[in-house]
Design a protein around this motif. Structure first.
Motif, PDB file in Angstrom:
ATOM      1  N   THR A 105      18.571 -20.984  11.202  1.00  0.00           N
ATOM      2  CA  THR A 105      17.997 -20.658  12.499  1.00  0.00           C
ATOM      3  C   THR A 105      18.891 -19.673  13.228  1.00  0.00           C
ATOM      4  N   GLN A 129      19.324 -29.384  14.916  1.00  0.00           N
ATOM      5  CA  GLN A 129      17.938 -29.250  14.493  1.00  0.00           C
ATOM      6  C   GLN A 129      16.988 -29.771  15.583  1.00  0.00           C
ATOM      7  N   VAL A 130      17.420 -30.819  16.294  1.00  0.00           N
ATOM      8  CA  VAL A 130      16.621 -31.345  17.401  1.00  0.00           C
ATOM      9  C   VAL A 130      16.433 -30.266  18.471  1.00  0.00           C
ATOM     10  N   GLU A 190      16.627 -27.017  18.116  1.00  0.00           N
ATOM     11  CA  GLU A 190      15.782 -25.940  17.603  1.00  0.00           C
ATOM     12  C   GLU A 190      14.307 -26.339  17.650  1.00  0.00           C
ATOM     13  N   THR A 191      14.023 -27.573  17.290  1.00  0.00           N
ATOM     14  CA  THR A 191      12.642 -28.052  17.327  1.00  0.00           C
ATOM     15  C   THR A 191      12.099 -28.055  18.752  1.00  0.00           C
ATOM     16  N   MET A 192      12.922 -28.488  19.699  1.00  0.00           N
ATOM     17  CA  MET A 192      12.518 -28.493  21.104  1.00  0.00           C
ATOM     18  C   MET A 192      12.220 -27.075  21.596  1.00  0.00           C
ATOM     19  N   ILE A 204      11.241 -24.508  19.749  1.00  0.00           N
ATOM     20  CA  ILE A 204      10.005 -24.026  19.124  1.00  0.00           C
ATOM     21  C   ILE A 204       8.790 -24.621  19.823  1.00  0.00           C
ATOM     22  N   ASN A 205       8.858 -25.933  20.120  1.00  0.00           N
ATOM     23  CA  ASN A 205       7.733 -26.594  20.786  1.00  0.00           C
ATOM     24  C   ASN A 205       7.502 -26.032  22.184  1.00  0.00           C
ATOM     25  N   SER A 231       5.802 -22.659  21.868  1.00  0.00           N
ATOM     26  CA  SER A 231       4.412 -22.703  21.414  1.00  0.00           C
ATOM     27  C   SER A 231       3.449 -23.199  22.477  1.00  0.00           C
TER      28      SER A 231
END
Length: 331
Positions: free
Chosen positions: A3, A123-124, A126-128, A130-131, A134
């Motif tokens: 990432t 990773q948490v 990065e996911t936050m 991305i969400n 979006s």
């Protein structure tokens, strides 16, 4: 796939002069840490609490090394622990370089509940991010939110073919102590760890190339960069001439006039000279410090004593604040 956030932080992870780092919340809680000593967190937290909203880039001298901390945004603080012998200016430059990479990444606020210093938190985060991206509405021309397209389709464009680059060798460039190098077109690529240009630089110049390039800001000259790194002007100039041949930096082209000037004036070097109290020199450092008489470069001292150049540089750095200074001379 790596990432953007991991890519930025990896510049610290693979830096030999970084002992550890941590991405902390604005309250001083370590969200992600890599080899950062737990016993230093209370001291860092106290500093964050003391300055609160007025916190800017600051340094903390500790028994384990130099800590540099700086806000990334309103929610996050980057904290880096460097080796004790690293020059303050270089530590700050390294930190600022990572901050520049983080500027282009929109990090969400930390979750309400999380476990401190867990590697998986990266990773948490990065996911936050991305969400959040979006679900963000796209505004129309009249200011009303509209649904953004799920797939972005690039429209075809016609552009002129770029002019072929002129191949040059390092010897085509002139770098003097007063030269101020500027960043070139491939500067970013040279600092990107997985690029072919970075791999080539790493193979040819090891970490030295990376450290020099991070001090290239278009304002400081070669002498200042060399002095900050306890290196000779010649070694820095050699690296910069190679970098110029790759388009990483911009420096003047070589001319016959410059060559004649070099032949007349000789070669400018920096030699360490210790003027402090000899009784305060550690027994294991006395041979090297004794050789620091202002007449020999660090390379010459290493060759004379049969030790590595790195060992001489580290010893010189330790006594820089205790009576040792660098003397410029022409040979």
């Amino acid at each position: 796939m790596t990432t953007d956030l991991e890519r930025a932080l990896s510049k610290l992870r693979f830096d030999d002069q970084v002992l550890g780092y941590s991405l902390m919340t604005k309250d001083g809680r370590p969200f992600v840490s890599f080899s950062f000593p737990d016993d230093l967190f209370p001291r860092v937290r106290d500093s964050i609490s003391l300055y609160k909203s007025d916190l800017r880039l600051m340094t903390i001298d500790t028994e384990k090394g130099l800590v540099v901390l700086s806000p990334v945004d309103a929610n996050w603080i980057l904290t880096v622990l460097y080796v004790p012998e690293l020059q303050l200016g270089l530590a700050i430059a390294k930190t600022k370089n990572v901050l520049r990479l983080l500027e282009g990444i929109e990090l969400p606020p930390p979750p309400d509940e999380f476990e401190d210093s867990v590697e998986g938190n990266l990773q948490v985060l990065e996911t936050m991010a991305i969400n959040a991206a979006s679900t963000s509405p796209v505004s129309s021309s009249n200011g009303l939110p509209v649904e953004g397209p799920k797939t972005a389709v690039a429209s075809p464009a016609v552009s002129a073919a770029p002019a072929p680059a002129i191949e040059r060798s390092p010897e085509d460039f002139a770098v003097q102590p007063s030269t101020v190098p500027k960043r070139g077109e491939t500067y970013t690529a040279a600092l990107t760890l997985d690029s072919e240009l970075h791999k080539e630089m790493k193979k040819k110049h090891r970490n030295f190339g990376f450290d020099v390039l991070m001090l290239v800001d278009g304002a400081q000259n070669v002498e200042w960069i060399a002095d900050s790194m306890f290196q000779s002007n010649e070694r820095v100039a050699e690296l910069l001439m190679w970098a110029a041949s790759k388009g990483i930096v911009n420096v003047p082209l070589e001319t016959g006039q410059v060559k004649r000037k070099e032949a007349t004036l000789g070669r400018f070097v920096k030699c360490p000279k210790y003027e402090g109290d000899p009784d305060k020199v550690k027994p294991e450092d006395r041979r090297i410090i004794k050789a620091c008489d202002g007449t020999q470069t660090t390379d010459a001292i290493a060759e004379l004593l049969g030790v590595t150049h790195v060992k001489v540089i580290q010893t010189v750095a330790l006594y820089r604040k205790h009576g040792l200074k660098m003397i410029g001379k022409t040979v």
